[in-house]
Design an enzyme around this catalytic site. Structure first.
Site, PDB file in Angstrom:
ATOM      1  N   CYS A 116       0.760  -1.115   0.072  1.00 42.11           N
ATOM      2  CA  CYS A 116      -0.075   0.063  -0.052  1.00 42.11           C
ATOM      3  C   CYS A 116       0.851   1.265  -0.090  1.00 42.11           C
ATOM      4  O   CYS A 116       2.053   0.986   0.282  1.00 42.11           O
ATOM      5  CB  CYS A 116      -0.985   0.152   1.016  1.00 42.11           C
ATOM      6  SG  CYS A 116      -0.238   0.260   2.879  1.00 42.11           S
ATOM      7  N   CYS A 166       3.191   0.484  -8.592  1.00 44.58           N
ATOM      8  CA  CYS A 166       3.585  -0.812  -8.046  1.00 44.58           C
ATOM      9  C   CYS A 166       4.166  -1.062  -9.461  1.00 44.58           C
ATOM     10  O   CYS A 166       3.556  -1.518 -10.319  1.00 44.58           O
ATOM     11  CB  CYS A 166       2.461  -1.517  -7.754  1.00 44.58           C
ATOM     12  SG  CYS A 166       2.079  -1.081  -6.288  1.00 44.58           S
ATOM     13  N   CYS A 218      -2.373   1.174  -4.473  1.00 47.20           N
ATOM     14  CA  CYS A 218      -0.957   1.557  -4.859  1.00 47.20           C
ATOM     15  C   CYS A 218      -0.885   2.069  -6.277  1.00 47.20           C
ATOM     16  O   CYS A 218       0.023   2.956  -6.605  1.00 47.20           O
ATOM     17  CB  CYS A 218      -0.175   0.358  -4.904  1.00 47.20           C
ATOM     18  SG  CYS A 218       1.569   0.431  -5.310  1.00 47.20           S
TER      19      CYS A 218
END
Length: 135
Positions: A11, A89, A85
């Site tokens: 996260c 990511c 995210c």
């Protein structure tokens, strides 16, 4: 080489949702999975309300430290679970990816964090079952 699956929880701040998920994965798998977590913009400290909510269930995440998401962690993971995210990511072909849409517990009261915690617990239990790890 270990045959244990590796799960990465991500996260943005690595201070709430991903730490709760990592805590559940460690506790519920009995060490049968390798658990990693990280954030694209890690906070200075873990969310104290998340620590309290997990402590209520006997899981201590108070020693967890928010970590910067490492590309090598994504490479090492069998399953990558993102939580808000976004595009921060890294994605690698052949990996199992899931994006869990969860409310961000940052700045929320204990009742709200409990709801998020309980949602995460159910998702972790399902994930562990799909990975063949008894929860």
């Amino acid at each position: 080489m270990s045959t244990r699956p590796t799960v990465l929880f991500v996260c943005v701040h690595n201070a709430g949702r991903s730490q709760i998920a990592a805590g559940f994965a460690r506790a519920l798998s009995g060490g049968a999975v390798t658990v990693l977590s990280g954030g694209s913009e890690p906070s200075a400290a873990i969310n104290p309300v998340a620590v309290e909510a997990m402590r209520e269930l006997g899981i201590d995440i108070s020693e967890a430290v928010p970590q910067l998401l490492q590309t090598d962690d994504v490479r090492a993971a069998d399953a990558v679970i993102t939580m808000g995210c976004g595009d921060a990511c890294p994605i690698f072909p052949g990996k199992r990816y899931e994006d869990w849409e969860l409310e961000d517990p940052a700045g929320k009261d204990l009742d709200t964090v409990r709801r998020v915690r309980d949602d995460i617990k159910q998702r972790v239990e399902r994930l562990l079952g799909e990975l063949g790890v008894g929860a």
